[in-house]
Structure formats: structure tokens, C-alpha cells
Design a protein around this motif. Sequence first.
Motif, PDB file in Angstrom:
ATOM      1  N   MET A 151       0.868  -1.176   0.000  1.00 42.07           N
ATOM      2  CA  MET A 151       0.000   0.000   0.000  1.00 42.07           C
ATOM      3  C   MET A 151       0.907   1.228   0.000  1.00 42.07           C
ATOM      4  SD  MET A 151      -1.561  -0.254   3.886  1.00 42.07           S
ATOM      5  CE  MET A 151      -2.385   1.348   3.911  1.00 42.07           C
ATOM      6  N   ASN A 152       0.515   2.246  -0.730  1.00 37.75           N
ATOM      7  CA  ASN A 152       1.370   3.425  -0.845  1.00 37.75           C
ATOM      8  C   ASN A 152       1.109   4.395   0.310  1.00 37.75           C
ATOM      9  OD1 ASN A 152      -1.058   4.546  -1.615  1.00 37.75           O
ATOM     10  ND2 ASN A 152      -0.286   5.517  -3.476  1.00 37.75           N
ATOM     11  N   GLU A 153       1.872   5.492   0.331  1.00 36.90           N
ATOM     12  CA  GLU A 153       1.748   6.461   1.420  1.00 36.90           C
ATOM     13  C   GLU A 153       0.373   7.118   1.426  1.00 36.90           C
ATOM     14  OE1 GLU A 153       4.980   9.172   1.057  1.00 36.90           O
ATOM     15  OE2 GLU A 153       6.523   7.634   1.428  1.00 36.90           O
ATOM     16  N   ALA A 154      -0.196   7.336   0.230  1.00 39.49           N
ATOM     17  CA  ALA A 154      -1.534   7.923   0.166  1.00 39.49           C
ATOM     18  C   ALA A 154      -2.566   7.005   0.818  1.00 39.49           C
ATOM     19  CB  ALA A 154      -1.918   8.194  -1.286  1.00 39.49           C
ATOM     20  N   ALA A 155      -2.416   5.684   0.667  1.00 39.52           N
ATOM     21  CA  ALA A 155      -3.337   4.739   1.311  1.00 39.52           C
ATOM     22  C   ALA A 155      -3.195   4.798   2.829  1.00 39.52           C
ATOM     23  CB  ALA A 155      -3.065   3.331   0.804  1.00 39.52           C
ATOM     24  N   GLU A 156      -1.960   5.004   3.308  1.00 38.93           N
ATOM     25  CA  GLU A 156      -1.773   5.174   4.753  1.00 38.93           C
ATOM     26  C   GLU A 156      -2.515   6.407   5.248  1.00 38.93           C
ATOM     27  OE1 GLU A 156       2.440   3.372   6.156  1.00 38.93           O
ATOM     28  OE2 GLU A 156       2.599   5.189   4.928  1.00 38.93           O
ATOM     29  N   ARG A 157      -2.368   7.517   4.520  1.00 36.35           N
ATOM     30  CA  ARG A 157      -3.051   8.750   4.927  1.00 36.35           C
ATOM     31  C   ARG A 157      -4.567   8.593   4.837  1.00 36.35           C
ATOM     32  NH1 ARG A 157       0.963  10.940   1.523  1.00 36.35           N
ATOM     33  NH2 ARG A 157      -0.591  11.304  -0.126  1.00 36.35           N
ATOM     34  N   ASN A 158      -5.017   7.897   3.812  1.00 35.79           N
ATOM     35  CA  ASN A 158      -6.446   7.766   3.561  1.00 35.79           C
ATOM     36  C   ASN A 158      -7.138   6.897   4.598  1.00 35.79           C
ATOM     37  OD1 ASN A 158      -8.497   8.609   1.679  1.00 35.79           O
ATOM     38  ND2 ASN A 158      -8.668   6.486   1.013  1.00 35.79           N
ATOM     39  N   THR A 159      -6.466   5.821   5.031  1.00 33.69           N
ATOM     40  CA  THR A 159      -7.107   4.837   5.920  1.00 33.69           C
ATOM     41  C   THR A 159      -6.721   5.004   7.388  1.00 33.69           C
ATOM     42  OG1 THR A 159      -5.312   3.215   5.683  1.00 33.69           O
ATOM     43  CG2 THR A 159      -7.069   3.173   4.035  1.00 33.69           C
ATOM     44  N   GLY A 160      -5.557   5.618   7.643  1.00 27.16           N
ATOM     45  CA  GLY A 160      -5.083   5.728   9.014  1.00 27.16           C
ATOM     46  C   GLY A 160      -4.287   4.523   9.467  1.00 27.16           C
ATOM     47  N   PHE A 161      -4.150   3.506   8.599  1.00 25.52           N
ATOM     48  CA  PHE A 161      -3.373   2.313   8.933  1.00 25.52           C
ATOM     49  C   PHE A 161      -1.965   2.422   8.337  1.00 25.52           C
ATOM     50  CE2 PHE A 161      -7.731   0.800   9.225  1.00 25.52           C
ATOM     51  CZ  PHE A 161      -7.703   0.027  10.375  1.00 25.52           C
TER      52      PHE A 161
ATOM     53  N   ARG B  62       1.562   0.707   6.887  1.00 24.71           N
ATOM     54  CA  ARG B  62       1.806  -0.465   6.042  1.00 24.71           C
ATOM     55  C   ARG B  62       2.117  -1.696   6.885  1.00 24.71           C
ATOM     56  NH1 ARG B  62       5.373   2.054   1.026  1.00 24.71           N
ATOM     57  NH2 ARG B  62       4.814   4.205   1.401  1.00 24.71           N
ATOM     58  N   GLU B  63       2.951  -1.495   7.912  1.00 23.85           N
ATOM     59  CA  GLU B  63       3.391  -2.649   8.709  1.00 23.85           C
ATOM     60  C   GLU B  63       2.218  -3.388   9.357  1.00 23.85           C
ATOM     61  OE1 GLU B  63       4.614   0.404   8.823  1.00 23.85           O
ATOM     62  OE2 GLU B  63       6.548   0.010   7.834  1.00 23.85           O
ATOM     63  N   GLU B  64       1.165  -2.653   9.741  1.00 19.50           N
ATOM     64  CA  GLU B  64       0.017  -3.319  10.367  1.00 19.50           C
ATOM     65  C   GLU B  64      -0.987  -3.828   9.332  1.00 19.50           C
ATOM     66  OE1 GLU B  64      -2.399  -0.596  12.780  1.00 19.50           O
ATOM     67  OE2 GLU B  64      -1.510   1.095  11.681  1.00 19.50           O
ATOM     68  N   ALA B  65      -0.815  -3.416   8.058  1.00 20.28           N
ATOM     69  CA  ALA B  65      -1.751  -3.838   7.010  1.00 20.28           C
ATOM     70  C   ALA B  65      -1.242  -5.031   6.212  1.00 20.28           C
ATOM     71  CB  ALA B  65      -2.029  -2.672   6.057  1.00 20.28           C
ATOM     72  N   PHE B  66       0.069  -5.168   6.060  1.00 27.07           N
ATOM     73  CA  PHE B  66       0.613  -6.253   5.233  1.00 27.07           C
ATOM     74  C   PHE B  66       0.118  -7.621   5.714  1.00 27.07           C
ATOM     75  CE2 PHE B  66       4.607  -3.660   3.983  1.00 27.07           C
ATOM     76  CZ  PHE B  66       3.916  -3.111   2.911  1.00 27.07           C
ATOM     77  N   GLY B  67      -0.317  -8.434   4.747  1.00 29.56           N
ATOM     78  CA  GLY B  67      -0.779  -9.787   5.042  1.00 29.56           C
ATOM     79  C   GLY B  67      -2.227  -9.857   5.469  1.00 29.56           C
ATOM     80  N   LYS B  68      -2.872  -8.700   5.648  1.00 27.17           N
ATOM     81  CA  LYS B  68      -4.274  -8.696   6.069  1.00 27.17           C
ATOM     82  C   LYS B  68      -5.172  -8.323   4.898  1.00 27.17           C
ATOM     83  CE  LYS B  68      -3.188  -7.530  10.856  1.00 27.17           C
ATOM     84  NZ  LYS B  68      -3.328  -6.529  11.934  1.00 27.17           N
ATOM     85  N   ASN B  69      -6.461  -8.607   5.083  1.00 23.58           N
ATOM     86  CA  ASN B  69      -7.448  -8.275   4.056  1.00 23.58           C
ATOM     87  C   ASN B  69      -8.029  -6.891   4.322  1.00 23.58           C
ATOM     88  OD1 ASN B  69     -10.234  -8.336   2.690  1.00 23.58           O
ATOM     89  ND2 ASN B  69      -9.271 -10.199   1.935  1.00 23.58           N
ATOM     90  N   PRO B  70      -8.281  -6.076   3.289  1.00 20.25           N
ATOM     91  CA  PRO B  70      -8.883  -4.757   3.518  1.00 20.25           C
ATOM     92  C   PRO B  70     -10.155  -4.793   4.352  1.00 20.25           C
ATOM     93  CG  PRO B  70      -8.125  -4.907   1.261  1.00 20.25           C
ATOM     94  CD  PRO B  70      -7.940  -6.268   1.861  1.00 20.25           C
ATOM     95  N   ALA B  71     -10.918  -5.893   4.271  1.00 16.02           N
ATOM     96  CA  ALA B  71     -12.151  -5.988   5.045  1.00 16.02           C
ATOM     97  C   ALA B  71     -11.877  -6.025   6.543  1.00 16.02           C
ATOM     98  CB  ALA B  71     -12.948  -7.224   4.627  1.00 16.02           C
ATOM     99  N   ASP B  72     -10.675  -6.500   6.949  1.00 10.57           N
ATOM    100  CA  ASP B  72     -10.311  -6.514   8.368  1.00 10.57           C
ATOM    101  C   ASP B  72      -9.917  -5.133   8.862  1.00 10.57           C
ATOM    102  OD1 ASP B  72     -10.636  -9.287   8.435  1.00 10.57           O
ATOM    103  OD2 ASP B  72      -8.565  -9.621   7.780  1.00 10.57           O
ATOM    104  N   LEU B  73      -9.665  -4.235   7.915  1.00  9.23           N
ATOM    105  CA  LEU B  73      -9.110  -2.933   8.274  1.00  9.23           C
ATOM    106  C   LEU B  73     -10.087  -1.798   8.000  1.00  9.23           C
ATOM    107  CD1 LEU B  73      -5.536  -3.562   6.819  1.00  9.23           C
ATOM    108  CD2 LEU B  73      -6.288  -3.830   9.189  1.00  9.23           C
ATOM    109  N   TRP B  74     -10.390  -1.567   6.725  1.00 12.22           N
ATOM    110  CA  TRP B  74     -11.245  -0.416   6.405  1.00 12.22           C
ATOM    111  C   TRP B  74     -12.484  -0.765   5.567  1.00 12.22           C
ATOM    112  CZ3 TRP B  74      -6.087  -0.599   4.486  1.00 12.22           C
ATOM    113  CH2 TRP B  74      -5.973  -0.973   3.137  1.00 12.22           C
ATOM    114  N   GLY B  75     -12.587  -1.989   5.057  1.00  6.84           N
ATOM    115  CA  GLY B  75     -13.667  -2.307   4.118  1.00  6.84           C
ATOM    116  C   GLY B  75     -14.790  -3.132   4.719  1.00  6.84           C
ATOM    117  N   GLY B  76     -15.521  -3.823   3.819  1.00  6.89           N
ATOM    118  CA  GLY B  76     -16.601  -4.710   4.234  1.00  6.89           C
ATOM    119  C   GLY B  76     -17.902  -4.019   4.572  1.00  6.89           C
ATOM    120  N   ASN B  77     -18.105  -2.780   4.100  1.00  8.20           N
ATOM    121  CA  ASN B  77     -19.286  -2.018   4.487  1.00  8.20           C
ATOM    122  C   ASN B  77     -20.367  -1.957   3.413  1.00  8.20           C
ATOM    123  OD1 ASN B  77     -18.161  -0.998   7.087  1.00  8.20           O
ATOM    124  ND2 ASN B  77     -16.682  -0.034   5.716  1.00  8.20           N
TER     125      ASN B  77
END
Length: 379
Positions: A59-69, A71-86
Amino acid sequence: MNEQKSDNSVSLPDPHMRVNLSEERLRNYLEVVRELGVAFDLLDDHVVITDPDGNIIYMNEAAERNTGFFREEAFGKNPADLWGGNMSQEFYERMWQRIKVEKLPFVGEARNRKKDGTEYWQELHISPVLWENGDIKFFIGVEPNITKKKEKEKFREEFSSMLGHQLKSPLTSYKWALEWLSKEGNLTGDQKEMIHALYEQNESLVNLVGDLLTYARIGSVSELKKSEIDLVKEIETIIERARAKHSQVAFSFSKGDGPLLCTSYASLVSQVFTNIIFNAAEYSDAEMGTVDLFLGREDNTIFFSCKDNGIGIPPEDQERIFLKFFRASNALKTKGKGTGLGLFIVKMITDNLGWDVSFESPLEHSRGTVFYVRIPMVS
């Protein structure tokens, strides 16, 4: 992006069916996308890359700013566990069917949630990247934040609703009052002429409000539901309404063989044909007006034409005929009233639906104008 089952069937996120990404595989993927990441970090738009099972590998730096997550805490996880699934189950099923089964790009709008709980909207552009043998290598999602755009759309819809209530109700009351005065008011000839002029002005305002509400609604067609439309019945219904308003005009309607159906937004489809047919009747010959309509199949389209014998469109005005509030110079002289929005709305709707609208004027060896609408058979 959100999760799915590990085979090619699609489903809502299900943690029990998820294929986790091992640390070794994650390291391998990070090496594969390293060079891509250098370029994507320069973009202002949110970019995420996942493995074929939806696990984040970049994920790029803009994705970090956009989601608040981070990269280190997002790698290996699914977007639904973090910001999606709505979004709805249907939304995710369509998305995974498109990118994983059909292996084609997907475009859509999704409501997501930041790490701090703030909701926001993204426009998803997700593309599969394939190995030489056709298997999926990874998915790239370029997902700009469109929250401000959605807020403007919401304001426009709320304003349109308020406008319709606040303006249409009194205008309708004025119309009834003027009709009563004209019939029951025991008026002199001059008074009747004055009431008739007020009635015509009120009708113009009613039409303008209706056109503005339609214009406002076009921007939110994703909120409408599609249905199967019998175009022959739709056009016949519109002709009857046009005939009642323009009793001096002779209408004809020729049809091709077989059913002529399309699946689309009923209110917008009706608006296209209503505007074209009523416009033809309005500007047909004042004494012996004719409007000739045809609906049939041509190549791989449903083809509609509407021909009148009226004043035509001057060559110098033709490039601007679909512009907002524009009226042809001869129309201004012969017909005082008109909003200049009818054909603009036709063009906006047909562009939105993927249809084609065009016209010819003046016609060879005759007066008038003919409008054409071509509807792809898949519509």
C-alpha cells in the motif's frame, strides 16, 4: 478490495474461508512489487496491491493517509479486516466475479471506514495482473477518495427534494386557480387574455422546475433500480400524452418485428423519449404538423427515429443544440416559451446509459428534423 472464498466462487467476507498469507510468501511478494511501489508512492491516490486471495502485499503512502493504517500493520491482512466490508453482499459478489472469475477490471464506488471510525467513500479501479499461463499474479487497486464528491451529490439530492416541494406545490395551486378563473370567472376578453398569458408563464415555470429536478437526479442513477422496459408500450404511452396536448399534430408510429425490450432505469428512459417526442410535436408545422416515429432493430442496436415537418435547426446552431439552456435562433422567434433544457437532458441521460443520440436537420428534399437514438442490445 474485500475478501472472498479461496476458490473461484464469490461470497461476502468469511474469516473461516480465508487463505492466510505466510511470512515467507509475503516476503516474496514484497520483492515482486518493490519496483512498482517506487512509482505508486509518487501518486496522491490510494493504491493497494493484494495477492489473489485479497491479502495486502503493498500500500502506498496515500493509502496510509487515507485509511489511518500503517503499512506494517496492514501487510498480510485483508482490507475488510481494516477499512472495508461495508457494502452489500451483491456489491462484493459482482466485484469478485469480475476480477477473479472473469479476470477483468472492476470499477465501482465503496463506502469504507478509517482506523479512527470516520466513514469515507472511494472510487475503486481494481485490475488483475496475470502470469503468462493466465493465472492471477496479484490485484492492483487504484482507489481515489471521493468523499467530497459524494457529499455534494447528497446535498444536491436533498436540495432537489426541497426545491420540488417548495416550488411545485404553489405552482400547481396557481395553475388550478388560473384555470378556474379562465372558466368560471366571468371575465372580459382582455382579462381572459391576461389570465391565459399568466397561465402560460406558470406552465413554463412548472416545466423548468421539472427539468431542473430531472437534471439533478441524473447524477445519482446508481441509486435507481433497473427494470425490463417494453419500449413499444413506453413510446405508445408517450404518444397518447403528446396527442392530447398537441391535437393539431398527426402522429404515426412504425414498429419492427418481435419484442423490443431493454433493461434500464425506467424514469430516465421515459424522459428521453418524452423530451424528443414532445419537442418534435412542439416544433412541427403550425397548421399541418406531422411526427413520424420508428422503433426497430438495426445491426446490434435498438434503433429509434423521430421525424417532424417543422422549422428545423439552423446550421449555425447545430453544434450547440445539446448545450444547457440553449435554444435555436428560429425557435426563439417562433416559440417564446421553453427552458432550453429538454435536449440537454436527453444528451446527459443517453451518455450516462451508454446510448447514442444524433440528429439531421434540415432533411434532404424536405423540412423538419429527425432525431435518432441507438440503444446497444446489451443495455
